[in-house]
Scaffold this active site. Structure first.
Site, PDB file in Angstrom:
ATOM      1  N   CYS A   1       0.838  -1.195   0.000  1.00 20.96           N
ATOM      2  CA  CYS A   1       0.000   0.000   0.000  1.00 20.96           C
ATOM      3  C   CYS A   1       0.873   1.246   0.000  1.00 20.96           C
ATOM      4  O   CYS A   1       1.816   1.360   0.788  1.00 20.96           O
ATOM      5  CB  CYS A   1      -0.879  -0.024   1.248  1.00 20.96           C
ATOM      6  SG  CYS A   1      -1.783   1.490   1.505  1.00 20.96           S
ATOM      7  N   CYS A  25      -1.060   6.324   6.886  1.00 18.92           N
ATOM      8  CA  CYS A  25      -2.396   5.971   7.369  1.00 18.92           C
ATOM      9  C   CYS A  25      -2.307   5.268   8.711  1.00 18.92           C
ATOM     10  O   CYS A  25      -3.040   5.587   9.641  1.00 18.92           O
ATOM     11  CB  CYS A  25      -3.091   5.111   6.317  1.00 18.92           C
ATOM     12  SG  CYS A  25      -4.366   4.014   6.912  1.00 18.92           S
ATOM     13  N   CYS A  63      -2.695  -0.242   9.016  1.00 19.99           N
ATOM     14  CA  CYS A  63      -2.100  -1.572   8.848  1.00 19.99           C
ATOM     15  C   CYS A  63      -0.676  -1.551   9.391  1.00 19.99           C
ATOM     16  O   CYS A  63       0.285  -1.385   8.650  1.00 19.99           O
ATOM     17  CB  CYS A  63      -2.094  -1.974   7.384  1.00 19.99           C
ATOM     18  SG  CYS A  63      -3.743  -2.189   6.711  1.00 19.99           S
ATOM     19  N   CYS A 123      -7.800   0.893  -1.106  1.00 17.65           N
ATOM     20  CA  CYS A 123      -7.377   0.379   0.198  1.00 17.65           C
ATOM     21  C   CYS A 123      -7.320  -1.128   0.027  1.00 17.65           C
ATOM     22  O   CYS A 123      -8.327  -1.763  -0.290  1.00 17.65           O
ATOM     23  CB  CYS A 123      -8.376   0.769   1.284  1.00 17.65           C
ATOM     24  SG  CYS A 123      -8.085  -0.167   2.798  1.00 17.65           S
ATOM     25  N   GLN A 170     -19.350  -9.563  11.762  1.00 20.28           N
ATOM     26  CA  GLN A 170     -17.897  -9.701  11.612  1.00 20.28           C
ATOM     27  C   GLN A 170     -17.449  -9.170  10.252  1.00 20.28           C
ATOM     28  O   GLN A 170     -18.135  -9.384   9.256  1.00 20.28           O
ATOM     29  CB  GLN A 170     -17.503 -11.177  11.736  1.00 20.28           C
ATOM     30  CG  GLN A 170     -17.728 -11.752  13.116  1.00 20.28           C
ATOM     31  CD  GLN A 170     -16.622 -11.373  14.099  1.00 20.28           C
ATOM     32  OE1 GLN A 170     -15.665 -10.688  13.767  1.00 20.28           O
ATOM     33  NE2 GLN A 170     -16.788 -11.809  15.334  1.00 20.28           N
ATOM     34  N   TYR A 217     -23.387 -12.780  24.497  1.00 21.66           N
ATOM     35  CA  TYR A 217     -22.914 -11.698  23.608  1.00 21.66           C
ATOM     36  C   TYR A 217     -23.191 -12.120  22.164  1.00 21.66           C
ATOM     37  O   TYR A 217     -22.289 -12.150  21.329  1.00 21.66           O
ATOM     38  CB  TYR A 217     -21.419 -11.422  23.808  1.00 21.66           C
ATOM     39  CG  TYR A 217     -21.019 -11.183  25.239  1.00 21.66           C
ATOM     40  CD1 TYR A 217     -21.088  -9.903  25.781  1.00 21.66           C
ATOM     41  CD2 TYR A 217     -20.580 -12.220  26.044  1.00 21.66           C
ATOM     42  CE1 TYR A 217     -20.713  -9.670  27.094  1.00 21.66           C
ATOM     43  CE2 TYR A 217     -20.218 -11.994  27.361  1.00 21.66           C
ATOM     44  CZ  TYR A 217     -20.277 -10.725  27.880  1.00 21.66           C
ATOM     45  OH  TYR A 217     -19.907 -10.497  29.179  1.00 21.66           O
ATOM     46  N   GLU A 242     -27.928 -10.815  24.583  1.00 15.96           N
ATOM     47  CA  GLU A 242     -27.227  -9.675  23.978  1.00 15.96           C
ATOM     48  C   GLU A 242     -27.882  -8.408  24.508  1.00 15.96           C
ATOM     49  O   GLU A 242     -29.091  -8.364  24.737  1.00 15.96           O
ATOM     50  CB  GLU A 242     -27.370  -9.818  22.444  1.00 15.96           C
ATOM     51  CG  GLU A 242     -27.284  -8.574  21.620  1.00 15.96           C
ATOM     52  CD  GLU A 242     -25.886  -7.968  21.594  1.00 15.96           C
ATOM     53  OE1 GLU A 242     -24.908  -8.693  21.409  1.00 15.96           O
ATOM     54  OE2 GLU A 242     -25.809  -6.740  21.778  1.00 15.96           O
ATOM     55  N   ASP A 255     -18.476 -14.598  23.821  1.00 16.28           N
ATOM     56  CA  ASP A 255     -17.853 -13.784  22.762  1.00 16.28           C
ATOM     57  C   ASP A 255     -17.953 -12.309  23.159  1.00 16.28           C
ATOM     58  O   ASP A 255     -18.638 -11.522  22.499  1.00 16.28           O
ATOM     59  CB  ASP A 255     -18.563 -14.059  21.424  1.00 16.28           C
ATOM     60  CG  ASP A 255     -17.853 -13.387  20.253  1.00 16.28           C
ATOM     61  OD1 ASP A 255     -16.739 -12.844  20.437  1.00 16.28           O
ATOM     62  OD2 ASP A 255     -18.420 -13.406  19.140  1.00 16.28           O
ATOM     63  N   CYS A 283     -11.463 -10.960  21.292  1.00 15.15           N
ATOM     64  CA  CYS A 283     -10.732 -10.064  20.393  1.00 15.15           C
ATOM     65  C   CYS A 283      -9.657  -9.302  21.174  1.00 15.15           C
ATOM     66  O   CYS A 283      -9.068  -8.369  20.655  1.00 15.15           O
ATOM     67  CB  CYS A 283     -11.693  -9.099  19.695  1.00 15.15           C
ATOM     68  SG  CYS A 283     -12.713  -8.167  20.826  1.00 15.15           S
TER      69      CYS A 283
END
Ligand code: SAH
Length: 446
Positions: free
Chosen positions: A69, A75, A78, A155, A279, A308, A329, A377, A404
Site C-alpha cells: 500500500c 495511514c 495496517c 485500500c 464480523q 454476547y 445480547e 464472545d 478479540c
C-alpha cells in the site's frame, strides 16, 4: 540523551511497534522487525514511553517486505504491512502466548495462527469520512490520533467495489454540487459513506451519513449510483448532525431497496442492516466459528448458551447440532435481528433474550439450570466477575471463549482455570496487516 541512537529491535509491543534497545535506552519504533539494527531518531519522550522512527536501517530482516500500500506509513491502519505474512501470523501467536503466560500465569502451547490464503480485500465493511478543504471534496482515513484525512484510491484490505463506490460518489457529489461536511465550520452535507457487501450474495449496501435531513439532487445521486453499481441493493440515508466521533446517528431512512442486505455464514442466512454488528472478515469468520463449534463437541441433547450473541450468528449456526440454544445480547436491535434470522432460516430451537449477559447468567445460575456448553464472545473489556462466578456455578461441560483481546482473555481464563482445563488455544487472523488478533480457547470441566 542523544537525539539519535543505534539500537536493535528485541521484541514487540501489543500493537506491533518494535521495542528497540541501544545506548542505554529503550525506544518504541513502528515498522521495525525483531533482529533488525537501525539508527533511530527519538521523536517524543513522555514519562513512560520514548517513541522513535527509523532513520536508517543497518541490518534488514529476511522477514521484511515492501508494503503493497502506497500510504501504509501515513495511514497507520495496517501496522504490520512491512512484515511477511508468515511473520505477522507468528507475531500474533506469540502475543497470545505471552499474554496467557504473563497475565494469566497459563503456560500452554498456542496453535499456529490460522491465516488467509490471500490476505487482501477481505473487509466487507468500509466507513470513510468525506471532508471539504478549499472547495475540494476529499475522502480517506483519519491519520492516527488526528482528524487529518489521508486520501487513497485503493485500500488493499477492503473490497474493490468499495473503492469504486467511494470514487464514483465523490465524482457525483462534485457534478451535482453536493457538499462534503466541513468539521471546522460544521457545515455541509455528506459526512461519511459506508459500504457493506454480502460476499456470498454479492449484494451491497450504501449508507450516506449526512449532516442535514435533505440535500439538493439526492434523487439524482441515488439514481446514478444505482446505474453505476447493479450489485447495490439498498441505499440508506443516516442523519448525524451532532459534533461527535460516533459515525452513525439515530435517525435514518431508506432511499432505495429494503434497508438491509443478506449474507450467509456457513450456510445460514443473515440480514444485515446499517447498524448491525457483523464480523468484517467473512471467510475468516467461517474459520473462527467452525473452530469454535468443533472445540465444543456438541451433542444433539445439549442446551447451549450464546452469550454476547449479536445478531445470533454463533447460536444459529450451532443450532442444528443441539437440542436448544439460548442467546443473550444487550443491544435491542440486535436481538430483533437475531429473532428474525432464526425465522428466515426456519430455526425453531433458538430463543434470544435482550439483557446484560452477566445479569442473565446470574439468573440462570440461581435457577440451577443445567447448561451443557457456553459460548462466550465478549467485547474487548472481557467478562464481568459476576459472569465468571455464574459460569463456575453452572459448571457446563465445556466453555468456548472467543476473544478479540488477548489481555482480557488471559485475565478471565486465570479465574476459570480453577474448575476448567484449558485444552486448546487457537488464534485466528481476522484482520491481516493490522495488529489485531482473535482467539478461541477451549475449556473442559475438570
Ligand atoms: N457473537 C457476535 C457478536 C460479538 S461482539 C458475533 O460474532 O457476531 C460482542 C457483542 O456483545 C456485541 O453485539 C455487543 O452489543 C454485545 N455486548 C456488549 N456488552 C454486553 C453486555 N454487557 N451484555 C450482553 N451483550 C453485550
Amino acid at each position: 540523551m542523544n537525539k539519535f541512537i543505534i539500537g536493535e529491535c528485541v521484541d514487540y509491543t501489543f500493537d506491533g511497534k518494535g521495542i528497540v534497545k541501544g545506548e542505554g535506552v529503550t525506544v518504541f519504533v513502528p515498522n521495525i522487525i525483531r533482529g533488525e539494527k537501525a539508527k533511530i531518531e527519538i521523536i517524543h519522550r513522555s514519562n513512560n514511553q520514548t517513541l522513535g522512527i527509523i532513520k536508517e536501517l543497518i541490518t534488514t530482516s529476511p522477514k521484511r517486505v515492501r508494503p503493497k500500500c502506497k500510504i501504509a506509513s501515513e495511514c497507520g491502519g495496517c501496522a504490520l504491512q512491512h512484515m511477511a505474512y508468515d511473520a505477522q501470523l507468528e507475531f500474533k501467536r506469540e502475543h497470545v502466548k505471552e499474554c496467557l503466560a504473563k497475565i494469566g500465569h497459563i503456560n500452554i502451547d498456542v496453535n499456529p495462527t490460522l491465516g488467509m490464503k490471500e490476505p487482501y480485500n477481505y473487509r466487507n465493511k468500509t466507513q470513510i469520512p468525506f471532508t471539504c478543504k478549499k472547495g475540494k471534496i476529499r475522502y480517506g482515513f483519519y491519520k492516527q490520533d488526528t482528524h487529518d484525512v489521508v486520501s487513497f484510491d485503493k485500500c488493499l484490505i477492503q473490497t474493490e467495489l468499495a473503492d469504486e463506490i467511494l470514487k464514483v460518489t465523490k465524482d457525483l457529489m462534485q457534478k451535482f454540487k453536493i457538499e462534503a461536511y466541513d468539521e471546522d465550520k460544521r457545515k455541509g452535507v455528506i459526512r461519511h459513506v459506508l459500504v457493506r457487501v454480502g460476499v456470498h450474495t454479492n449484494e451491497a449496501m450504501i449508507v450516506l451519513v449526512t449532516n442535514t435531513e435533505t440535500f439538493p439532487n439526492r434523487k439524482l445521486l441515488v439514481k446514478e449510483l444505482l446505474k453505476a453499481f447493479p450489485s447495490v441493493k439498498t441505499i440508506v440515508q443516516n442523519i448525524n448532525h451532532r459534533d461527535t466521533n460516533v459515525i452513525l446517528g439515530e435517525k435514518e431512512f431508506t432511499l432505495f431497496g429494503k434497508g438491509y442486505i443478506e449474507d450467509y455464514i456457513l450456510g445460514v442466512k443473515f440480514k444485515i442492516s446499517s447498524k448491525s454488528f457483523y464480523q468484517v472478515n467473512p471467510s475468516q469468520t467461517e474459520v473462527l466459528y467452525s473452530k469454535a463449534i468443533e472445540m465444543a463437541k456438541l451433542d444433539k441433547d445439549d442446551l447451549i448458551i450464546d452469550t454476547y450473541c449479536g445478531i445470533g450468528t454463533i447460536g444459529l449456526i450451532a443450532s442444528k447440532h443441539v437440542n436448544r440454544v439460548l442467546g443473550v445480547e444487550i443491544v435491542k436491535e440486535a436481538i430483533v435481528d437475531a429473532k428474525n434470522n432464526a425465522n428466515i432460516n426456519d430455526i425453531k430451537n433458538a430463543t434470544f433474550v435482550c439483557d446484560d449477559a452477566a445479569r442473565f447468567m446470574v439468573d440462570l445460575a440461581m435457577a440451577n439450570e443445567k447448561i451443557d456448553v457456553i459460548f462466550l464472545d465478549p467485547p474487548r473489556k472481557g467478562l464481568d466477575n459476576s459472569l465468571i462466578e455464574s459460569v463456575l456455578k453452572l459448571r457446563p461441560r465445556k466453555v468456548v471463549y472467543i476473544s478479540c483481546n488477548p489481555s482480557t482473555l488471559a485475565r478471565d481464563l486465570a479465574y476459570l482455570k480453577e474448575l476448567y482445563n484449558i485444552t486448546e488455544v487457537q488464534p485466528v487472523d481476522m484482520f491481516p496487516h493490522t495488529y489485531h488478533v482473535e482467539t478461541v480457547a477451549c475449556l473442559e470441566l475438570k
